[in-house]
Design a protein around this motif. Structure first.
Motif, PDB file in Angstrom:
ATOM      1  N   ARG A  84       0.841  -1.201   0.000  1.00  0.00           N
ATOM      2  CA  ARG A  84       0.000   0.000   0.000  1.00  0.00           C
ATOM      3  C   ARG A  84       0.871   1.244   0.000  1.00  0.00           C
ATOM      4  N   VAL A  85       0.393   2.298  -0.629  1.00  0.00           N
ATOM      5  CA  VAL A  85       1.024   3.611  -0.584  1.00  0.00           C
ATOM      6  C   VAL A  85      -0.027   4.643  -0.201  1.00  0.00           C
ATOM      7  N   GLY A  86       0.449   5.838   0.170  1.00  0.00           N
ATOM      8  CA  GLY A  86      -0.435   6.909   0.590  1.00  0.00           C
ATOM      9  C   GLY A  86      -0.554   6.944   2.101  1.00  0.00           C
ATOM     10  N   PRO A  87      -1.454   7.793   2.604  1.00  0.00           N
ATOM     11  CA  PRO A  87      -1.626   7.886   4.057  1.00  0.00           C
ATOM     12  C   PRO A  87      -2.340   6.657   4.616  1.00  0.00           C
ATOM     13  N   LEU A  88      -1.822   6.129   5.710  1.00  0.00           N
ATOM     14  CA  LEU A  88      -2.411   4.966   6.371  1.00  0.00           C
ATOM     15  C   LEU A  88      -2.682   5.311   7.829  1.00  0.00           C
ATOM     16  N   GLN A  89      -3.625   4.601   8.406  1.00  0.00           N
ATOM     17  CA  GLN A  89      -3.986   4.766   9.808  1.00  0.00           C
ATOM     18  C   GLN A  89      -3.425   3.596  10.618  1.00  0.00           C
ATOM     19  N   ILE A  90      -3.336   3.773  11.920  1.00  0.00           N
ATOM     20  CA  ILE A  90      -2.913   2.697  12.806  1.00  0.00           C
ATOM     21  C   ILE A  90      -3.842   1.494  12.567  1.00  0.00           C
ATOM     22  N   GLY A  91      -3.242   0.322  12.390  1.00  0.00           N
ATOM     23  CA  GLY A  91      -4.004  -0.896  12.146  1.00  0.00           C
ATOM     24  C   GLY A  91      -4.227  -1.226  10.687  1.00  0.00           C
ATOM     25  N   ASP A  92      -4.020  -0.246   9.783  1.00  0.00           N
ATOM     26  CA  ASP A  92      -4.181  -0.527   8.348  1.00  0.00           C
ATOM     27  C   ASP A  92      -3.126  -1.524   7.884  1.00  0.00           C
ATOM     28  N   LEU A  93      -3.471  -2.306   6.864  1.00  0.00           N
ATOM     29  CA  LEU A  93      -2.518  -3.233   6.271  1.00  0.00           C
ATOM     30  C   LEU A  93      -1.606  -2.461   5.322  1.00  0.00           C
ATOM     31  N   ALA A  94      -0.296  -2.617   5.507  1.00  0.00           N
ATOM     32  CA  ALA A  94       0.685  -1.936   4.662  1.00  0.00           C
ATOM     33  C   ALA A  94       1.224  -2.848   3.581  1.00  0.00           C
ATOM     34  N   VAL A  95       1.349  -4.151   3.874  1.00  0.00           N
ATOM     35  CA  VAL A  95       1.896  -5.090   2.917  1.00  0.00           C
ATOM     36  C   VAL A  95       1.326  -6.476   3.199  1.00  0.00           C
ATOM     37  N   VAL A  96       1.049  -7.205   2.126  1.00  0.00           N
ATOM     38  CA  VAL A  96       0.619  -8.600   2.235  1.00  0.00           C
ATOM     39  C   VAL A  96       1.446  -9.387   1.232  1.00  0.00           C
ATOM     40  N   VAL A  97       2.173 -10.388   1.733  1.00  0.00           N
ATOM     41  CA  VAL A  97       2.913 -11.288   0.856  1.00  0.00           C
ATOM     42  C   VAL A  97       2.536 -12.717   1.210  1.00  0.00           C
ATOM     43  N   ALA A  98       2.584 -13.581   0.209  1.00  0.00           N
ATOM     44  CA  ALA A  98       2.252 -14.979   0.444  1.00  0.00           C
ATOM     45  C   ALA A  98       2.904 -15.844  -0.613  1.00  0.00           C
ATOM     46  N   THR A  99       3.169 -17.084  -0.225  1.00  0.00           N
ATOM     47  CA  THR A  99       3.665 -18.078  -1.167  1.00  0.00           C
ATOM     48  C   THR A  99       2.958 -19.398  -0.902  1.00  0.00           C
ATOM     49  N   THR A 100       2.873 -20.205  -1.948  1.00  0.00           N
ATOM     50  CA  THR A 100       2.374 -21.567  -1.804  1.00  0.00           C
ATOM     51  C   THR A 100       3.450 -22.522  -2.299  1.00  0.00           C
ATOM     52  N   ALA A 101       3.441 -23.695  -1.697  1.00  0.00           N
ATOM     53  CA  ALA A 101       4.395 -24.733  -2.079  1.00  0.00           C
ATOM     54  C   ALA A 101       3.764 -26.083  -1.766  1.00  0.00           C
ATOM     55  N   ALA A 102       4.348 -27.124  -2.306  1.00  0.00           N
ATOM     56  CA  ALA A 102       3.856 -28.462  -2.008  1.00  0.00           C
ATOM     57  C   ALA A 102       4.024 -28.778  -0.519  1.00  0.00           C
ATOM     58  N   HIS A 103       5.082 -28.221   0.088  1.00  0.00           N
ATOM     59  CA  HIS A 103       5.382 -28.502   1.491  1.00  0.00           C
ATOM     60  C   HIS A 103       5.567 -27.204   2.277  1.00  0.00           C
ATOM     61  N   ARG A 104       5.180 -27.208   3.537  1.00  0.00           N
ATOM     62  CA  ARG A 104       5.174 -25.990   4.355  1.00  0.00           C
ATOM     63  C   ARG A 104       6.547 -25.357   4.505  1.00  0.00           C
ATOM     64  N   GLY A 105       7.604 -26.154   4.637  1.00  0.00           N
ATOM     65  CA  GLY A 105       8.935 -25.597   4.824  1.00  0.00           C
ATOM     66  C   GLY A 105       9.348 -24.694   3.680  1.00  0.00           C
ATOM     67  N   ASP A 106       9.040 -25.123   2.464  1.00  0.00           N
ATOM     68  CA  ASP A 106       9.358 -24.311   1.290  1.00  0.00           C
ATOM     69  C   ASP A 106       8.544 -23.020   1.279  1.00  0.00           C
ATOM     70  N   ALA A 107       7.279 -23.104   1.666  1.00  0.00           N
ATOM     71  CA  ALA A 107       6.433 -21.905   1.696  1.00  0.00           C
ATOM     72  C   ALA A 107       6.935 -20.921   2.761  1.00  0.00           C
ATOM     73  N   PHE A 108       7.294 -21.425   3.946  1.00  0.00           N
ATOM     74  CA  PHE A 108       7.817 -20.540   4.994  1.00  0.00           C
ATOM     75  C   PHE A 108       9.099 -19.842   4.530  1.00  0.00           C
ATOM     76  N   ALA A 109      10.042 -20.608   3.988  1.00  0.00           N
ATOM     77  CA  ALA A 109      11.318 -20.029   3.553  1.00  0.00           C
ATOM     78  C   ALA A 109      11.114 -18.995   2.449  1.00  0.00           C
ATOM     79  N   ALA A 110      10.254 -19.299   1.503  1.00  0.00           N
ATOM     80  CA  ALA A 110      10.021 -18.372   0.394  1.00  0.00           C
ATOM     81  C   ALA A 110       9.346 -17.093   0.865  1.00  0.00           C
ATOM     82  N   SER A 111       8.368 -17.195   1.754  1.00  0.00           N
ATOM     83  CA  SER A 111       7.686 -15.994   2.245  1.00  0.00           C
ATOM     84  C   SER A 111       8.635 -15.115   3.053  1.00  0.00           C
ATOM     85  N   ARG A 112       9.486 -15.732   3.857  1.00  0.00           N
ATOM     86  CA  ARG A 112      10.468 -14.957   4.627  1.00  0.00           C
ATOM     87  C   ARG A 112      11.418 -14.226   3.682  1.00  0.00           C
ATOM     88  N   ASP A 113      11.900 -14.924   2.669  1.00  0.00           N
ATOM     89  CA  ASP A 113      12.783 -14.317   1.678  1.00  0.00           C
ATOM     90  C   ASP A 113      12.060 -13.198   0.936  1.00  0.00           C
TER      91      ASP A 113
END
Length: 141
Positions: A84-113
């Motif tokens: 998100r860009v522009g003015p935001l209020q306390i509690g507003d979402l600023a960023v959402v990232v997500a990944t999917t993978a066949a296995h959870r470990g790969d999804a966790f590592a990719a989302s962190r990266d």
């Protein structure tokens, strides 16, 4: 498999977690890892009273590049990132990232990266105003 980069956006409107999750729908994915960054009421020991995000004109292309690199470097089925860009209020979402993978470990590592690389490389800057009337820019070169 289709293009793993499913959603990349920079918006001045509220972010929708459901849109991100829906963009990554995939029957072959055993795990979906989601990170949501939201505006908090403090930073560095000071109360935050106002916050505004600005993006360089190249930010969207840089964000897409980060998503493509994460998809290439991790065994993922899907990648999504919205900031998100522009003015935001306390509690507003600023960023959402997500990944999917066949296995959870790969999804966790990719989302962190993904979130760490986004914060380090995508030219989006945060301007904060504190309750003591001081100001700070975060993420500027």
């Amino acid at each position: 498999m289709s293009d793993p980069v499913r959603l990349v956006a920079i918006r001045d409107t509220p972010l929708d977690v459901t849109e991100v999750v829906d963009a990554l729908g995939d029957d072959g994915a055993g795990g979906l890892t989601l990170f949501i960054g939201q505006v908090r009421d403090h930073d560095g020991g000071k109360g935050v009273t106002a916050l505004d995000y600005s993006a360089h004109p190249s930010a969207l292309a840089r964000l897409e590049d980060v998503c493509r690199r994460v998809a290439a470097e991790h065994d993922v089925r899907g990648v999504a990132a919205v900031h998100r860009v522009g003015p935001l209020q306390i509690g507003d979402l600023a960023v959402v990232v997500a990944t999917t993978a066949a296995h959870r470990g790969d999804a966790f590592a990719a989302s962190r990266d993904l979130i760490d690389t986004l914060k380090a490389e995508v030219p989006i800057w945060k301007h904060q105003v504190f309750d003591d009337q001081s100001e700070e820019w975060v993420g500027t070169p």
